[in-house]
Structure formats: structure tokens, C-alpha cells
Design an enzyme around this catalytic site. Structure first.
Site, PDB file in Angstrom:
ATOM      1  N   ASP A  89       0.807  -1.208   0.000  1.00  0.00           N
ATOM      2  CA  ASP A  89       0.000   0.000   0.000  1.00  0.00           C
ATOM      3  C   ASP A  89       0.845   1.265   0.000  1.00  0.00           C
ATOM      4  OD1 ASP A  89      -2.078   1.785   0.401  1.00  0.00           O
ATOM      5  OD2 ASP A  89      -2.204   1.401   2.556  1.00  0.00           O
ATOM      6  N   ASP A 126      -1.918   6.189  -5.025  1.00  0.00           N
ATOM      7  CA  ASP A 126      -2.215   5.233  -3.962  1.00  0.00           C
ATOM      8  C   ASP A 126      -2.630   3.871  -4.511  1.00  0.00           C
ATOM      9  OD1 ASP A 126      -2.980   3.912  -1.706  1.00  0.00           O
ATOM     10  OD2 ASP A 126      -4.629   5.247  -1.194  1.00  0.00           O
TER      11      ASP A 126
END
Ligand code: NAG
Ligand code: NAG
Ligand code: NAG
Ligand code: NAG
Ligand code: NAG
Length: 415
Positions: free
Chosen positions: A87, A309
Site C-alpha cells: 500500500d 495510492d
């Protein structure tokens, strides 16, 4: 002599660039839509999150329940396996710990019947906590047993993260973490900081994810510990202080290879060598300035702080801009879109270059005959970034994250 030098160089470069296969799974949203439970779930998430579906930017802002790209990592010696999100929208690495006796924050919502049934296992919501605790110790996830690891070092510190709908907490340790597939050339990082969760937020229930491996900067790590790639770079394990993310488009296929993360170098197999870099405006998330967007008649050149992201399945824009784009794309009132809808590509201008996210990347196939628009609207607090460039953008361009030079690069996908 020449041969020796060649071998030495070859050995050096291959030892310092590592590839990590991603697995595309069905998102929780897609599964719940099929099961007819999505609307209730969404309501429960919003309720617990003070009216926001996505997390505000005070901490992590990902909607972790909706991940599509996961990867195997191992912790300890001998290695214990976990399925995690890699992530770029957070920095902590955490996995469930075997000392987890808690039945998760689900226990705290058991009394709110409708919230509980939307978020947690049925056994919890019946009010029978005995059954729940037995079945759902740490939400039934794989747990790390540090007593079985010869390289584990305890450090006594506590650890915790507040998510929108609950918190994960436990303590901190250090161990060897391996990134990459078992049997392949793995990036082996001794002395990595590991958050060992003994309590999990309810939002992690009902999804085959064990933990999260954050790839952003130490400043947003909850204990300001070094994220794993910083530790790896300091130990001289990486050729360059960069990693490249290539995400593959797989439509509604599930449990198939979904792309590759390359640690320590460029991904020359899937990405063009022509990379346009832009300096980050803040080394917390991968945050930078975007100057313009257009999608047909929806257009603005107001300029925004945005982040790249991997942990968000959509592109999130300010709600007013979202409304314009939804109209331009012909999104229906219920938020769905024709699977074969045709509308203008999304164009984003960053540092004077135009990047195109093809319209077909913005149609998420959740079912054979139902599709969702891959752009969402959300207004984040002042001073926070205002757009999240999630997976549809990263599927369109390889993203090269420069964690030492504090920049980010974009390259055309070539495969
Ligand atoms: C809860 O489940 C346990 C195990 O199945 C059972 O023995 C117990 O009677 C149940 N309690 C209630 C209140 O239903
Ligand atoms: C790991 O530890 C547990 C309990 O501490 C033990 O039951 C189990 O056999 C161990 N597994 C291995 C592979 O050593
Ligand atoms: C991930 O690990 C599981 C076993 O835990 C294995 O079945 C699967 O093949 C692995 N996937 C990859 C891409 O390595
Ligand atoms: C980006 O940052 C580097 C130093 O980190 C600097 O040398 C370069 O001029 C910057 N580029 C721009 C366009 O600001
Ligand atoms: C688009 O798909 C719908 C069904 O989802 C179908 O009825 C319609 O004919 C399709 N339109 C085109 C142009 O293919």
C-alpha cells in the site's frame, strides 16, 4: 578477465532488483453486490466513519475492504506466510499476532444489530459471543507466532492505528520479512519493524486479507519507524531507492496474476524506459501537484495536491468535480454505469505532461451485467490532498516511487 567482470556486474545488479507478483482478487464491494449486502455495508461504514465512506486524511484514508491487488509476504525464520496489500497510501506494516485473543472490534458493534450484520460475521451478531470468539479469533486470519521464529526480536513498544471504523492495535517487534514469491529471488529484509495486532478493526472482517504493508514515508508511520523498503535500502539490499508498480487490467477475473512490483529498479518488461518524474510536494504520502483535468466538457485547471495510492481501487476527486465527471460519463442515479458505456477519456496534466486514463479503465466490472464508475467523490479536510489517483491511474501508467529522492515517475505500460 572480461568474463569475470561481467559476471560480477551481472550478479550485483540482479541481486539488487526484485520482483513481487501481485494477485488480483475479487473486491469485497463486488462480492457484496452479488450477495446483495453492499448497500447495508456502505451505510454501516459511513455511520461509523462520521458520514464519510472513505477515511478522512487524519491517518490512512484507504477503503481497505475494497482491495483488488494483494501479495504474499513472509515473516520470520522459518517463514510464515501472509496475504497483504502493498500500500503506497500508508507506512505501517502489520499482521495479526498469535496472542490475539480478542474477537475484534466486531464485539463492540454486536449490540447495533444492523451495523453488526453489515460488517461482521453472522456468529458475532447473533449475540453469542462464545461462538464468535472461538470462530473468529483475530477475524479468522493467519496469525504470526513469534515463538516459532529464530530471528524474532521483541522490543516492548505498543503499536496501533486508528481507522475510520475502528482501530487495530497490539505491539511492535522486529523480524526478517521476505517480499516476493517462495522459490523466487526474494527481497529478504532482516530487522524489519513489524506491527503485531492483537485486536483488529471490524472493517477487516470478511475479506481474505491478513495485514497491510505500507510503502509510503516514515512521517506517516504511527511509530515513525522505518517502513520496510527504507530498512532494505539502508542495509544496502536495493540497487536504487525506487520501486515500480505495474498493475494489470483483469476485468472480472479473480485469483489471477494482477501485476508486479519491482523493488530497487525500473520494470523494463512492462513499462517504457521513458519516465517523467515530478518532485513530491510532501514526503508523507506520495503527494504531488496536478494542474488540470478534463473529461469531455468536464474540465478545470484549478490545480490540486494529489496522491498516488495503490491501496485505493478508484480515483477519488472532490465531490463537485466528481459530479461533473459522472454527468459527462453518463453515470446513473444509483451510481452504476452501462458496462459498454462510451465517454471521453480522463486527461490529467501533471508537470506540463498530459496523462490519459482511458474510459474503459473507469468502468469497473463488478458482475457480468453490472458495472460501477471507477471515480468517486469525497471532500477531504483542508490542507489534505484533494484527489487520490488509485488503481485506474496506476493501470494506465507504471508508477515509479522514489522514496529517497522524494519524487514519483510515470511511464507508459508496454505490455
Ligand atoms: C452459544 O454457542 C454455544 C456453542 O455452540 C452454545 O453452547 C451456547 O448454548 C450458545 N449460547 C446461546 C446464548 O445461544
Ligand atoms: C509454532 O508454535 C506453536 C505453539 O507455540 C506450535 O504448536 C507449533 O507446532 C509451532 N509450529 C512450528 C512449525 O514450529
Ligand atoms: C500465495 O500463497 C499461497 C499459499 O498461501 C499460494 O497458494 C499462492 O500460489 C501464492 N501466490 C503467489 C502469486 O505466490
Ligand atoms: C526536484 O528536486 C531536485 C532535488 O531533490 C532538484 O534538483 C530539482 O531541481 C527539482 N526539480 C524541480 C522541477 O523542481
Ligand atoms: C450495451 O449493453 C446493454 C446491456 O448491458 C445492451 O442492452 C445494449 O444493447 C448495449 N449497447 C451497445 C451499443 O452495445
Amino acid at each position: 578477465m572480461k568474463l569475470l567482470i561481467f559476471l560480477a556486474l551481472f550478479g550485483l545488479t540482479t541481486a539488487a532488483v526484485f520482483q513481487h507478483q501481485l494477485i488480483k482478487v475479487e473486491s469485497r464491494k463486488s462480492r457484496m453486490k452479488k450477495e446483495g449486502t453492499w448497500e447495508e455495508y456502505k451505510k454501516a461504514r459511513k455511520f461509523l466513519n462520521g458520514g464519510h465512506f472513505f477515511k478522512t486524511f487524519s491517518q490512512e484514508m484507504n477503503d481497505y475492504g475494497d482491495m483488488e491487488y494483494l501479495a504474499n509476504v513472509t515473516v520470520g525464520t522459518p517463514p510464515q506466510s501472509f496475504l497483504v496489500v502493498l500500500d503506497t497510501g500508508s507506512s505501517d506494516f502489520w499482521i495479526p499476532d498469535s496472542s490475539c485473543s480478542d474477537s475484534s472490534n466486531c464485539a463492540s458493534v454486536c449490540s447495533h444489530a444492523w451495523i453488526c450484520s453489515a460488517l461482521c460475521a453472522a456468529s458475532c451478531c447473533g449475540g453469542n459471543s462464545t461462538v464468535f470468539e472461538d470462530d473468529q479469533k483475530c477475524l479468522g486470519k493467519r496469525m504470526f507466532n513469534s515463538a516459532n521464529s529464530s530471528t524474532y526480536v521483541a522490543n516492548g513498544a505498543t503499536w496501533g492505528i486508528q481507522y475510520g471504523t475502528g482501530s487495530c492495535s497490539g505491539f511492535r517487534g522486529e523480524d526478517t520479512v521476505r517480499l516476493g514469491d517462495v522459490g523466487a529471488d526474494q527481497l529478504v529484509v532482516p530487522k524489519s519493524a513489524v506491527g503485531q495486532a492483537t485486536e483488529l478493526a471490524a472493517l477487516f472482517a470478511n475479506f481474505p486479507l491478513d495485514g497491510i504493508l505500507g510503502l509510503a514515508f516514515p512521517s506517516i508511520d504511527n511509530e515513525k519507524a522505518d517502513p520496510i523498503l527504507f530498512t532494505a535500502f539502508k542495509q544496502g539490499l536495493l540497487d536504487k531507492p525506487i520501486f515500480t508498480v505495474y498493475l494489470q487490467e483483469r476485468g472480472h477475473e479473480q485469483n489471477v496474476p494482477g501485476g508486479v512490483i519491482t523493488y530497487g529498479g525500473l520494470d523494463t518488461e512492462h513499462c517504457s524506459p521513458d519516465v517523467d518524474y515530478v518532485n513530491l510536494t510532501s514526503a508523507s504520502w506520495y503527494e504531488f501537484k496536478m494542474d488540470e483535468f478534463s473529461m469531455g466538457t468536464a474540465t478545470s485547471s484549478d490545480g490540486w495536491q494529489v496522491i498516488s495510492d495503490t491501496g485505493t481501487t478508484m480515483i477519488i476527486a472532490p465531490s463537485e468535480i466528481y459530479a461533473q465527471m459522472a454527468q459527462a460519463a453518463g453515470v446513473k442515479d444509483d451510481g452504476t454505469i452501462d458496462c459498454n458505456a462510451s465517454f471521453d477519456d480522463l486527461k490529467l496534466t501533471i508537470n506540463g505532461k498530459e496523462y490519459t486514463v482511458p474510459a474503459k479503465q473507469l468502468i469497473l466490472h463488478e458482475d457480468n451485467d453490472e458495472c460501477a464508475f471507477a471515480i468517486g467523490g469525497e471532500d477531504f479536510p483542508p490542507n489534505a490532498p484533494t484527489w487520490i489517483l488509485g488503481d485506474p491511474f496506476i493501470r494506465s501508467y507504471c508508477n515509479i516511487y522514489g522514496f529517497n529522492d522524494q519524487n514519483i515517475g510515470f511511464a507508459k505500460v508496454i505490455a
